[in-house]
Scaffold this motif. Structure first.
Motif: not given
Length: 354
Positions: A285-290, A331-335, A337-348
Motif C-alpha cells: 500500500i506504499a504510495g497510495l495514501g491509505v 466511521a473515522k477509520r482508514t481502510p 480498519m474498514g473505513g474510507k479515510l486517507s492517511t492525511t484525512e484521519i490525521t486532519d
C-alpha cells in the motif's frame, strides 16, 4: 523562563514509513504550537532499504551519530521483503539501533479505543489495556548475525539470556506497572517448563519482584499466554518477556485492538530511545495514501512522555486524548480498519481534535 529545545532525529524508513512519519511530524508541530517554552528541532536522516541501495549501508555512520546526539528518535517502518542482504536476511537497521544504543526495553502499549475495533466480544473502550515489555537486545535474536553454511545439514540459533539485561528489563516492567496504577501487576511470560534459559529468566525476574513489594508478580507460559490474550486479556496489566516471544505476542495483542496500525512502541535505553509503530513497511500500500498513521501518532505521544518535561507530558496527553476522541466515531477509520479515510484525512481529524 528559558525555552527548551528538543532535538528529534526523524528516520522516515521505507514503504509506508515516510508517509506516516511525515503525518506525525505534522501532529507534533501542532502540539509544539500549544506548549509553553518548548520547541522541537526535527532533523531528517536517511536510513533503510533506500539508503542501502545507494550507499550499501542501511544505517550510515552519520545517521547513527545523529541518533546518538538527539534527545529522541522518531522512526518510520523499515525494510522491504524483496530486498535482502547477501545472507538472505531482511534489512533491519531498527535492530542495529536497538543493539548499538542499548535499547533493552521494547515497550508496547495495547489499548482498545472502540468496541467496534476488536474481534473479541463484549469489550468496551478501555477494557483491553495492558503493556507488553519485550527485552530487545538479546534472547533468540542474539544469533541473528550468524552466517549460515550453505552446505550444512543443520542450523542452530542461540538464545542468550544474561543477568544484566534481564534485571534491567524486569525493573522497567515493574516501574511501568507502578506508574500505571490500576492492577499494579507484572506477569513474566516464559517457557520455564522446557528451556533452561527461561528457568534463569524466571529466577532473575523473581529477584526483581522482591524489590517491588507493592506490585503483584506472577508467571505464565508463553503458549498459555497466547490463549489468555484471546480468552481473557483483562488478566494482564504489564507483561515482560524475551525478545522473540515478545515479537510474536505483540502482533497477536495488536490484533485484539484493531490491528498493527493501532500498535505503537518505544525502544527504551538508559540514555536513548527510539519510537516507532510496531507494524512493518507494508509495500503493497506504499504510495497510495491509505496507511493507518494511528500507531505512529501514538508512538510520537510515547516519545513526548519519555522526554520527561512537564510540557511534553502535557503534549503527549493531547495526542492520546485526540486519538481517543476521533476513534470514538467508528466511521473515522482508514481502510485497514474498514473505513474510507486517507492517511492525511484521519490525521486532519486528529489535528482538529487537539
Amino acid at each position: 523562563m528559558s525555552t527548551r529545545t528538543f532535538r528529534i532525529a526523524v528516520l522516515g524508513g521505507d514503504g509506508i514509513g515516510p508517509e506516516v512519519c511525515d503525518q506525525s511530524v505534522r501532529v507534533l508541530r501542532e502540539i509544539e504550537s500549544r506548549l509553553n517554552n518548548v520547541t522541537f528541532d526535527f532533523e531528517n536522516h536517511h536510513v533503510g532499504v533506500g539508503e542501502y541501495r545507494v550507499s550499501g549501508n542501511a544505517l550510515p555512520d552519520t545517521t547513527f551519530a545523529a541518533c546518538q546526539s538527539s534527545d529522541a528518535v522518531l522512526l518510520g517502518a523499515m525494510g522491504l521483503p524483496n530486498v535482502r542482504y547477501p545472507n538472505g536476511k531482511e534489512i533491519a537497521p531498527q535492530l542495529d539501533l536497538r543493539e548499538r544504543l542499548g535499547l533493552y526495553g521494547g515497550v508496547r502499549p495495547i489499548r482498545l479505543f472502540n468496541e467496534a475495533d476488536t474481534p473479541l466480544k463484549g469489550y468496551a473502550a478501555g477494557e483491553i489495556d495492558f503493556v507488553l515489555v519485550r527485552e530487545s537486545t538479546e534472547g533468540l535474536f542474539y544469533g541473528r548475525d550468524a552466517v549460515l553454511d550453505p552446505d550444512a545439514d543443520e542450523a542452530f540459533d542461540t538464545m542468550r539470556i544474561s543477568r544484566d539485561c534481564t534485571l534491567r528489563v524486569c525493573r522497567l516492567a515493574f516501574e511501568i506497572a507502578r506508574k500505571r496504577g490500576g492492577k499494579k501487576k507484572v506477569t513474566l511470560i516464559d517457557k520455564a517448563n522446557v528451556l533452561s534459559s527461561m528457568v534463569f529468566f524466571r529466577k532473575v525476574f523473581d529477584e526483581v519482584a522482591a524489590e517491588f513489594p507493592d506490585i503483584t508478580a506472577d508467571h505464565c507460559y508463553v503458549d498459555a499466554s497466547a490463549l489468555f490474550l484471546v480468552r481473557d486479556p483483562q488478566r494482564f496489566d504489564v507483561m515482560v518477556t524475551e525478545n522473540m516471544f515478545g515479537d510474536i505476542l505483540s502482533d497477536l495483542a495488536a490484533g485484539l485492538v484493531g490491528g498493527m496500525g493501532m500498535a505503537p512502541s518505544g525502544d527504551i535505553g538508559a540514555t536513548a530511545a527510539v519510537f516507532q509503530p510496531s507494524h512493518g513497511s507494508a509495500p503493497d500500500i506504499a504510495g497510495l495514501g491509505v496507511a493507518n498513521p494511528i500507531a505512529m501518532h501514538l508512538s510520537a505521544a510515547m516519545m513526548l512522555d519519555w522526554l520527561d518535561h512537564p510540557e511534553c507530558k502535557r503534549g503527549a496527553k493531547m495526542i492520546d486524548d485526540a486519538v481517543a476522541k476521533v476513534l470514538a466515531d467508528p466511521a473515522k477509520r482508514t481502510p485497514d480498519m474498514g473505513g474510507k479515510l486517507s492517511t492525511t484525512e484521519i490525521t486532519d481529524e486528529i489535528l482538529k481534535a487537539i
